[in-house]
Design an enzyme around this catalytic site. Structure first.
Site, PDB file in Angstrom:
ATOM      1  N   THR A   1       6.393  34.001  39.368  1.00 32.40           N
ATOM      2  CA  THR A   1       5.050  33.503  39.051  1.00 32.40           C
ATOM      3  C   THR A   1       4.060  34.642  38.839  1.00 32.40           C
ATOM      4  OG1 THR A   1       4.624  33.195  41.417  1.00 32.40           O
ATOM      5  CG2 THR A   1       5.359  31.267  40.174  1.00 32.40           C
TER       6      THR A   1
ATOM      7  N   GLN B   1      18.166  31.513  40.542  1.00 31.53           N
ATOM      8  CA  GLN B   1      18.026  30.220  39.887  1.00 31.53           C
ATOM      9  C   GLN B   1      17.204  30.361  38.597  1.00 31.53           C
ATOM     10  OE1 GLN B   1      16.640  28.658  43.929  1.00 31.53           O
ATOM     11  NE2 GLN B   1      17.432  26.790  43.007  1.00 31.53           N
TER      12      GLN B   1
ATOM     13  N   HIS C   1      21.849  29.389  36.951  1.00 28.11           N
ATOM     14  CA  HIS C   1      21.391  28.403  35.969  1.00 28.11           C
ATOM     15  C   HIS C   1      21.384  28.955  34.551  1.00 28.11           C
ATOM     16  CE1 HIS C   1      19.169  26.204  39.480  1.00 28.11           C
ATOM     17  NE2 HIS C   1      20.490  26.053  39.509  1.00 28.11           N
TER      18      HIS C   1
ATOM     19  N   CYS D   1      24.968  24.514  15.403  1.00 24.97           N
ATOM     20  CA  CYS D   1      25.877  25.655  15.454  1.00 24.97           C
ATOM     21  C   CYS D   1      26.322  26.032  14.046  1.00 24.97           C
ATOM     22  CB  CYS D   1      27.085  25.292  16.311  1.00 24.97           C
ATOM     23  SG  CYS D   1      28.360  26.572  16.402  1.00 24.97           S
TER      24      CYS D   1
ATOM     25  N   SER E   1      12.251  26.641  46.573  1.00 28.22           N
ATOM     26  CA  SER E   1      11.966  25.465  47.401  1.00 28.22           C
ATOM     27  C   SER E   1      13.189  25.012  48.180  1.00 28.22           C
ATOM     28  CB  SER E   1      11.464  24.317  46.521  1.00 28.22           C
ATOM     29  OG  SER E   1      12.479  23.916  45.608  1.00 28.22           O
TER      30      SER E   1
ATOM     31  N   ILE F   1       4.809  36.969  47.986  1.00 28.96           N
ATOM     32  CA  ILE F   1       6.079  37.645  47.754  1.00 28.96           C
ATOM     33  C   ILE F   1       5.872  39.043  47.165  1.00 28.96           C
ATOM     34  CG2 ILE F   1       8.237  37.564  46.407  1.00 28.96           C
ATOM     35  CD1 ILE F   1       8.008  34.479  46.606  1.00 28.96           C
TER      36      ILE F   1
END
Length: 251
Positions: A23, A98, A118, A151, A193, A235
């Protein structure tokens, strides 16, 4: 925080990172107060393989969203760089992320240590033949007027090489994440989370094997009861301080 720094300084650290670590780089999270899905619940359909495959309008919107995805202009922040510093100090076993933005690699983290649960937005994948290619090439086709490019090899449906809700995860990737969690000494859950599985379950895997669990997140998680230390501070401030403390103790 000093105790967590001591644990990190012992090495064999595995970090699980979620949207909260990016973020500060300008990439919004999904579930927070200002998250993408909080502001626009319909946007969740873009992350559902069922809706993506069934609805051409969802695919067209998804391609338009990819054109302006914040990852293209984002740069690694202090937290990304701190994990790269931890890697260079020889204390990091792996970063299980993630996130799909590629910012860990751009921060200088050894790509071999990054496990992208992911997938990545930097590549496309054909849902029919499995062919992958650079996202930039496909986005150029969208800009040229193809609203739902297919594709070039088989004509199959294209999407970003990311894991959507309802889509099967890569078992090799998941196995690598589980093994890293099983053998680490300290497990850091950063900016996640811990509500999306199987990623969230890696906390239990590490805890059951005796690892110290440190959770850095601005809100409560379902796994807080397993944490040896909970940190609610920003963070981008606390992680660099922890890494600096851990690496300084080794010099």
């Amino acid at each position: 925080m000093n105790v967590a720094g001591e644990w990190i300084g012992l090495g064999k650290v595995v970090a699980l990172t979620g949207a909260g670590i990016s973020t500060d780089s300008g990439i919004p999270d999904f579930r927070g107060p200002n998250g993408v899905w909080t502001r626009d619940p319909e946007a969740m359909k873009l992350s559902s393989i069922e809706h993506y495959v069934a609805d051409p309008e969802v695919r067209r919107r998804a391609w338009q969203e990819r054109l302006t995805h914040p990852a293209w202009g984002a740069v690694p922040n202090a937290a990304h760089r701190a994990l790269a510093d931890l890697d260079r100090a020889g204390l990091l076993d792996a970063v299980i992320t993630q996130n799909i933005d590629g910012l860990h690699q751009r921060a200088g983290l050894d790509p071999a240590r990054v496990i992208e649960l992911h997938g990545t937005i930097h590549e496309t994948e054909c849902l029919q033949c499995g062919a992958r290619g650079p996202m930039d090439d496909t986005l150029a086709r969208v800009r040229s007027g193809e609203p739902d490019p297919t594709c070039l090899g088989c004509g199959g449906m294209l999407k970003s090489a990311t894991i959507s809700f309802g889509q099967q995860m890569n078992m090799t990737t998941l196995t690598a994440a589980a093994e890293a969690s099983m053998y680490c000494r300290t497990f850091l859950a950063i900016g996640t989370s811990l509500t999306v599985h199987p990623a969230a379950g890696l906390v239990s895997v590490a805890s059951k094997q005796g690892a110290r669990i440190v959770i850095l997140n601005d809100a409560e998680t379902p796994y807080d009861h397993l944490a040896d230390e909970l940190i609610r501070e920003p963070i981008g401030e606390v992680l660099p301080a922890l890494v600096e403390s851990a690496t300084a103790a080794r010099t």
